[in-house]
Write an enzyme that holds these catalytic residues in place. Sequence first.
Site, PDB file in Angstrom:
ATOM      1  CD  GLU A 133      -6.288  -8.191  -0.646  1.00  0.00           C
ATOM      2  OE1 GLU A 133      -6.972  -7.054  -0.382  1.00  0.00           O
ATOM      3  OE2 GLU A 133      -5.350  -8.127  -1.381  1.00  0.00           O
ATOM      4  CB  THR A 186      -3.192  -1.284   3.727  1.00  0.00           C
ATOM      5  OG1 THR A 186      -3.618  -0.845   2.521  1.00  0.00           O
ATOM      6  CG2 THR A 186      -4.409  -2.273   4.476  1.00  0.00           C
TER       7      THR A 186
END
Length: 313
Positions: A133, A186
């Site tokens: 991530e 994001t």
Amino acid sequence: MEKDKVHVFAPATVANMVCGFDILGFALDEPGDEVYMRRVDKPGVNLVQVTGDDGRLPRDTAKNTVSASVLTYLQHIGRPDVGVEIELHKQMPIGSGLGSSAASTVAGLFAINTLLGNPLSRQELLPFAVLGEELACGHGHADNVAPALMGGITLIRSYDPIDLVSLPVPPSLFASVVFPHVDVPTRDARQMIRTKVALKDAVTQWGNIAGLVAGLYSNDYELIGRSMHDVLIEPTRAILIPEFYEMRRVTMESGALGFGISGSGPSVFAFSRSKAVATQITAAITELLNKHGIGSNGYVSGVNADGPRELGN
């Protein structure tokens, strides 16, 4: 027992669950990503194919989250002798707020661990997924990868060290999820978040998080709904999502327990007490977006208790 090849599915996830920024998330039945992995004689990791991404993901083994996570895993367990070829098949939209990078990373880690006879537990795979991530979006949060890997609803009590708690799932809890076809990266969504908050807002948020967890443990659907409010993150991020408050209105009028942003958006989700109501909610949101000329993908799902799973080859 080690295998020669595996075919793995890993699910999409809804992070934050409105009030639990970076600490709460749950897994969906669909969509998700698939990874094919096979052993080869030459040591090393080779990403041979990526589909469904419109060319947006890196093909470099060290930069793609799937292959990079597998490399780190093999280094950790001391298996430089292992050679694998990887195919990543994206079955879910990128940049949707549904944990696209997490699903890919978890599928790769679950595949290599299964290929080698499961030397590590799922919980032991979590740090490698968090590193994936960090590579994907610049921040190593676990609210997508944890439920994608473990299934169900997860609470990250601590990041240093990682302390993961699996929360109970009330039996009639269903999710409506809609991905509007708008772009909310994001990284951009995270940069908008305030770094300082008022104490009264923090107290409100703590109460909602505690109430949501208590509602999950007691099967108190009304308490779950009352607790699904965010005074810290959502007011800022909602600006980036067209018709957000209109979507909330039609969702609550259709019988939802609560409504909010999935991850960093633009996807939104709602909880309800039955699949029939969840189906009505998804239809109401997609119809509203269509009236405003916005395409979307809609899903209806229970909470996926299994996380990643091996598929037939």
